[in-house]
Design an enzyme around this catalytic site. Structure first.
Site, PDB file in Angstrom:
ATOM      1  CG  ASP A   1      -1.601  -4.556   4.808  1.00 52.64           C
ATOM      2  OD1 ASP A   1      -2.723  -4.586   5.339  1.00 52.64           O
ATOM      3  OD2 ASP A   1      -1.397  -4.082   3.668  1.00 52.64           O
TER       4      ASP A   1
ATOM      5  CG  ASP B   1       3.676  -1.497   6.438  1.00 56.21           C
ATOM      6  OD1 ASP B   1       3.111  -1.168   5.383  1.00 56.21           O
ATOM      7  OD2 ASP B   1       3.789  -2.680   6.816  1.00 56.21           O
TER       8      ASP B   1
HETATM    9  C1  BG6 Z   1       1.140  -4.234   1.488  1.00 58.13           C
HETATM   10  C2  BG6 Z   1       1.087  -5.705   1.817  1.00 58.13           C
HETATM   11  O1  BG6 Z   1       0.922  -3.479   2.632  1.00 58.13           O
HETATM   12  O2  BG6 Z   1       0.130  -3.915   0.535  1.00 58.13           O
HETATM   13  C3  BG6 Z   1       1.227  -6.533   0.561  1.00 58.13           C
HETATM   14  O3  BG6 Z   1       2.131  -6.019   2.718  1.00 58.13           O
HETATM   15  C4  BG6 Z   1       0.156  -6.113  -0.443  1.00 58.13           C
HETATM   16  O4  BG6 Z   1       1.117  -7.902   0.868  1.00 58.13           O
HETATM   17  C5  BG6 Z   1       0.246  -4.621  -0.701  1.00 58.13           C
HETATM   18  O5  BG6 Z   1       0.338  -6.830  -1.660  1.00 58.13           O
HETATM   19  C6  BG6 Z   1      -0.834  -4.115  -1.667  1.00 58.13           C
HETATM   20  O6  BG6 Z   1      -2.094  -4.236  -1.047  1.00 58.13           O
HETATM   21  P1  BG6 Z   1      -3.479  -4.093  -1.788  1.00 58.13           P
HETATM   22  O7  BG6 Z   1      -4.490  -4.145  -0.669  1.00 58.13           O
HETATM   23  O8  BG6 Z   1      -3.495  -2.775  -2.499  1.00 58.13           O
HETATM   24  O9  BG6 Z   1      -3.607  -5.231  -2.735  1.00 58.13           O
HETATM   25 MG    MG Z   2       3.630  -4.511   6.046  1.00 56.20          MG
END
Ligand code: BG6
Ligand code: MG
Length: 218
Positions: free
Chosen positions: A10, A8
């Site tokens: 984030d 993963d």
């Molecule tokens: C995930 C995060 O990796 O990505 C979430 O943990 C986030 O918090 C999701 O909402 C979507 O991310 P993005 O950048 O496409 O808005």
């Molecule tokens: Mg994550």
């Protein structure tokens, strides 16, 4: 036999769970709300639009906006988020991340990214780790987000490796569930209380590094 590791982004390779929360918080404040801190963990791993629903529910505003207004709100949050990561460099990688990626490569494992974020490709380049990844799943092609297993299964399919030969690494409760439902081994990174569905949790990637060093010695 473990042949691949699926990461993963984030909260694992970088601490952007914080930036996601700050962007939601900024949006909530502009709408006149105070966002409870629990939302930070609740939106981990959850797609942008599904996260918006969690945010609105948390401030009792789930009936206030139409579907098209919600698309605009999600776009505004994304602008705030992009603003906060636009100067990211290799310095923003989580401690131990590069060493771990090197270790996995040296030992012949495949490496994949299964992030729900549409901003992950930018981060891979900004943090100078794109070259380690054999494949990156595009979250836009995944119908059901985490906790459904789809994104991890897609990664295994693209790698051409059986799910049982893959390890997934996640910081989110929903992400651990996704890995487990895909039939893979799940490693958690972060708060063991949040990751109550995972039996192997490390404080950080240095812990994950030591786990693989032991695994490769066996
Ligand atoms: C995930 C995060 O990796 O990505 C979430 O943990 C986030 O918090 C999701 O909402 C979507 O991310 P993005 O950048 O496409 O808005
Ligand atoms: Mg994550």
């Amino acid at each position: 036999m473990i042949k691949a590791v699926i990461f993963d982004m984030d909260g694992v390779l970088t601490e952007t769970s914080h930036q996601h929360f700050l962007a939601w918080n900024r949006l909530a404040e502009e709408l006149g709300y105070i966002l409870p801190l629990e939302v930070k963990d609740a939106v981990r791993g959850i797609s942008r639009l599904a996260s918006l629903d969690i945010v609105l529910k948390a401030v009792n505003a789930d009936k206030r906006f139409t579907e098209s207004e919600k698309l605009v709100l999600a776009e505004i949050k994304n602008i705030y988020y992009i603003e906060s990561i636009k100067r990211f460099t290799a310095e923003d990688l989580s401690g131990g991340a590069r060493e771990l990626l090197e270790l996995l490569k040296e030992n012949g494992l495949k490496i994949a990214l299964a992030s729900a974020s549409k901003n992950s490709k930018f981060l891979l380049r900004a943090m100078e780790i794109k070259q380690y990844f054999d494949i990156v799943v595009d979250p836009a092609v995944i119908q059901k987000g985490k906790p459904a297993p789809d994104i991890f299964l897609k990664a295994a399919e693209l790698l051409n490796i059986a799910p049982e030969d893959c390890i997934g690494i996640e910081d989110a409760y929903a992400g651990i569930e996704s890995i487990q439902r895909a039939g893979m081994t799940a490693l958690g990174v972060g708060d063991a209380a949040v990751l109550s569905n995972c039996s192997i949790v490390f404080d950080n990637l240095q812990g994950v590094y030591s786990y693989f060093v032991r695994l490769f010695r066996e």
